[in-house]
Scaffold this motif. Structure first.
Motif, PDB file in Angstrom:
ATOM      1  N   LEU A   1     -26.784 -40.668  11.019  1.00 24.03           N
ATOM      2  CA  LEU A   1     -28.147 -40.695  11.528  1.00 24.03           C
ATOM      3  C   LEU A   1     -28.165 -41.347  12.899  1.00 24.03           C
ATOM      4  O   LEU A   1     -27.532 -42.383  13.112  1.00 24.03           O
ATOM      5  N   LYS A   2     -28.872 -40.743  13.815  1.00 15.07           N
ATOM      6  CA  LYS A   2     -28.966 -41.265  15.173  1.00 15.07           C
ATOM      7  C   LYS A   2     -30.418 -41.288  15.618  1.00 15.07           C
ATOM      8  O   LYS A   2     -31.226 -40.470  15.170  1.00 15.07           O
TER       9      LYS A   2
ATOM     10  N   LEU B   1     -27.875 -46.289  10.693  1.00 15.00           N
ATOM     11  CA  LEU B   1     -28.474 -45.643  11.857  1.00 15.00           C
ATOM     12  C   LEU B   1     -27.804 -46.112  13.147  1.00 15.00           C
ATOM     13  O   LEU B   1     -27.621 -47.302  13.369  1.00 15.00           O
TER      14      LEU B   1
ATOM     15  N   ASP C   1     -38.202 -37.616  11.333  1.00 12.92           N
ATOM     16  CA  ASP C   1     -37.325 -37.483  10.163  1.00 12.92           C
ATOM     17  C   ASP C   1     -37.514 -38.718   9.287  1.00 12.92           C
ATOM     18  O   ASP C   1     -37.250 -39.843   9.726  1.00 12.92           O
TER      19      ASP C   1
ATOM     20  N   ALA D   1     -35.834 -40.013   6.867  1.00  8.67           N
ATOM     21  CA  ALA D   1     -34.622 -40.809   6.649  1.00  8.67           C
ATOM     22  C   ALA D   1     -34.328 -41.677   7.872  1.00  8.67           C
ATOM     23  O   ALA D   1     -33.946 -42.848   7.748  1.00  8.67           O
ATOM     24  N   VAL D   2     -34.508 -41.108   9.062  1.00 14.02           N
ATOM     25  CA  VAL D   2     -34.281 -41.851  10.296  1.00 14.02           C
ATOM     26  C   VAL D   2     -35.311 -42.973  10.437  1.00 14.02           C
ATOM     27  O   VAL D   2     -34.979 -44.111  10.777  1.00 14.02           O
TER      28      VAL D   2
END
Length: 320
Positions: A26-27, A56, A220, A222-223
């Motif tokens: 994840l970014k 992240l 997103d 999750a992000v």
């Protein structure tokens, strides 16, 4: 029984060997309005590897202005921005698909300083005085004008010398005015030169949504959750180990006197400028945005339930 072929044997052995943990992929990019000591929770999360622990990889960019930082989010060149929530509220009122996902600054981080010989008794002592303050639009000057109004005064009762943010100490220390409205670390820079603090807005107003993390509504999940988790972990670390927070601040602001940096961080921690968690209460948001409504910058309060993403906040607080 036939012997296993080499290729098949190698495949079976690979399956039987424990695999290393997969690195998080994840970014996210966060666009900050300025490099500011107010945003210390962000720097702690980055420098102490707390975003990485949350899975992240975060890249920090500096926009130079709140509107530019938020524009990066709206255009999807950044996932998050950090600045006053009023910018997000104004954009949302005009149809932009944005809201806030985490608290960063929960106190009105503005102070009034005077020369040591200034005869301060209360706000009315400022009548007829020249006041150094930040160039509008900025919250420090907005809060000062609000304070005058609350005390039966207006900007016509004083002479405002508005200067670029961060340069307030110059004309104040040069004697061009005996009063200044200031952020940190400028405040402790002038205190180190003998100036005195006569009024602190954090104590006067209590919980006040001053800066927050903003994102698009279609970010997103999750992000966003990983980012809010990292911010929550940073705030917890700051409370548990303030010396580590001071150390991060000294690394992030290497050109400032380390003693000033330490004094500024300790002042903001003791006066609860930094929040207890990433949560943003309805009362704190309302108070923060009321200032902008009074000045005509915002027409009305946003709907709290849809403007503040409490789903991300609740999970982060529960998990940290």
């Amino acid at each position: 029984m036939k012997p296993l072929r080499p290729a098949l044997l190698a495949a079976l052995l690979a399956c039987a060997t424990p695999l290393p943990a997969l690195a998080a992929n994840l970014k996210a990019t966060v666009s900050q309005a300025f490099q500011s000591m107010l945003y210390l929770p962000l720097y702690v999360a980055i420098d102490e590897g707390l975003f990485e622990k949350a899975g992240l990889d975060v890249t920090k960019e500096t926009a130079g202005a709140p509107s530019v930082a938020l524009s990066a989010v709206i255009s999807k060149s950044a996932q998050f921005s950090i600045h006053g929530p009023e910018w997000t509220a104004v954009a949302a009122s005009k149809g932009a698909p944005v809201n806030v996902v985490a608290n960063v600054v929960n106190g009105a981080a503005v102070w009034i300083a005077t020369a040591p010989d200034f005869p301060w008794t209360d706000v009315k002592s400022l009548k007829g005085q020249t006041i150094v303050t930040g160039l509008m639009p900025t919250t420090s000057t907005s809060l000062f004008l609000k304070l005058l109004k609350e005390n039966g005064m207006s900007k016509d009762d004083v002479t405002l010398t508005q200067v670029a943010l961060g340069t307030e100490p110059g004309p104040f220390l040069a004697g061009q005015a005996k009063v200044a409205v200031m952020y940190e670390p400028g405040l402790d820079q002038v205190v180190a030169k003998g100036m005195k603090v006569v009024l602190g807005f954090p104590e006067k107003y209590g919980p006040y949504a001053f800066s927050a993390v903003s994102a698009r509504k279609d970010v997103d999940p999750a992000v966003a959750q990983a980012f809010v988790n990292g911010m929550q972990a940073a705030i917890r670390l700051m409370q548990a180990e303030p010396a580590r927070a001071v150390a991060v601040a000294k690394r992030e602001f290497p050109n400032l006197d380390p003693a000033v940096v330490e004094a500024a961080v300790k002042r903001m921690m003791s006066e609860k400028v930094y929040p207890d968690s990433v949560d943003i209460s309805k009362e704190a948001l309302t108070l923060g945005l009321d200032t902008q409504i009074a000045l005509g910058n915002l027409a009305a309060q946003p709907d709290y339930a849809s403007f503040v993403r409490r789903d991300f906040i609740a999970k982060a607080v529960a998990g940290n």
